[in-house]
Design an enzyme around this catalytic site. Structure first.
Site, short mmCIF file in Angstrom:
data_model
loop_
_atom_site.label_atom_id
_atom_site.label_comp_id
_atom_site.label_asym_id
_atom_site.label_seq_id
_atom_site.Cartn_x
_atom_site.Cartn_y
_atom_site.Cartn_z
N HIS A 22 47.83 -3.29 42.77
CA HIS A 22 49.27 -3.21 42.53
C HIS A 22 49.78 -1.81 42.87
CE1 HIS A 22 49.18 -6.73 39.65
NE2 HIS A 22 47.95 -6.30 39.46
N THR A 24 53.19 0.85 41.56
CA THR A 24 54.36 1.05 40.72
C THR A 24 55.01 2.37 41.12
OG1 THR A 24 55.14 1.43 38.45
CG2 THR A 24 52.91 2.14 38.95
N GLU A 85 46.39 -0.48 39.25
CA GLU A 85 47.74 -0.08 39.64
C GLU A 85 47.71 1.32 40.25
OE1 GLU A 85 51.34 -1.66 39.29
OE2 GLU A 85 51.30 -1.16 37.16
N HIS A 125 48.85 -7.88 44.87
CA HIS A 125 49.67 -8.74 44.02
C HIS A 125 50.53 -9.68 44.88
CE1 HIS A 125 52.10 -8.74 39.96
NE2 HIS A 125 51.42 -9.85 40.16
N ASP A 135 54.32 -5.87 45.91
CA ASP A 135 53.36 -4.76 45.80
C ASP A 135 51.93 -5.22 46.11
OD1 ASP A 135 53.46 -6.17 43.14
OD2 ASP A 135 51.97 -4.67 42.59
#
Ligand SMILES: [Zn+2]
Length: 244
Positions: A22, A24, A85, A125, A135
């Site tokens: 992922h 962010t 992430e 993802h 993402d």
């Protein structure tokens, strides 16, 4: 490795056989606030400076993937996956830094030593939820990972002469859920052909709407070449776990 264990997990209901990557826009402090607010989590977080955080023990089921499917794995992807992430201020629209890349490679190699994970089951993802997620983003370094034995990358010399021309068939061989074909095709490009992913002026909008490929993509010669080569690669080399 740093550690800040979150309470957002439960028990796994399947063995680990997959890694979901992922991105962010936030660094660790802000990301932790967001996880708290949304009651979500992942197993590891890697900041843009290469700092690696453990947030959920690998033996537990973290809450990172949501609904989706990949190959024969449908439904509860959280139960059978490890979620990682990476912070990237543009949600993966611009390059990840070299220190962060090296930190991820080291972590993945460590994980792949401990679990029998097949190379085709290392996904983004957006691969397992193409109509919901964009993402880790088109700038993610899949090719670089594959060069180190982590995941698969198509060889354009493969599949020459293979005339299969049903995009749903080819995307399905790789692993995509093709019920929304345009979303699956765009997710494929995010991973294997980023030059065909349109620029977005507002990267935050991607979080709510990852978009769909337009019809022109299906007329694009390079798209077909890469798609057939990727399907060929996934069909022929996707049976043995990664050994690094
Ligand atoms: Zn995600």
């Amino acid at each position: 490795m740093k550690q800040k264990l979150l309470p957002f997990f439960d028990e796994r209901r399947a063995n680990v056989e997959m890694i979901v990557l992922h991105s962010t826009a936030f660094e660790i402090d802000e990301a932790l606030r967001l996880y708290e607010a949304r009651e979500v989590s992942c197993h590891y977080f890697i900041g843009s400076g290469g700092d690696v955080w453990r947030l959920v023990e690998e033996s537990k089921r973290a809450w990172h993937a949501g609904k989706g499917q990949w190959r024969a794995i449908t439904g509860d992807i959280n139960s059978c996956s490890i979620g990682i992430e990476l912070a990237n201020s543009t949600l993966g629209q611009t390059d990840f830094g070299s220190v962060q890349k090296e930190a991820l490679k080291k972590l993945l190699k460590d994980i792949l030593h401990r679990y029998r994970i097949k190379p085709e089951n290392i996904v983004g993802h957006s691969d397992m939820a193409p109509s919901r997620k964009a993402d880790p983003g088109k700038a993610f370094f899949w090719k670089e990972l594959a060069a180190e034995g982590i995941g698969l990358w198509p060889d354009l010399n493969d599949a020459v002469g293979w005339e299969e021309n049903d995009p749903a068939e080819l995307l399905g061989i790789i692993g995509y859920d093709t019920r929304d074909l345009g979303a699956a095709a765009l997710a494929f490009c995010r991973r294997f052909l980023p030059e065909k992913v349109p620029e977005v002026s507002d990267v935050w909008a991607l979080d709510a709407n990852p978009g769909r490929a337009d019809d022109a993509l299906f007329e694009d010669e390079k798209f077909w070449r890469v798609l057939r080569a990727a399907a060929h690669k996934y069909r022929s080399e996707s049976s043995t776990p990664c050994r690094i």
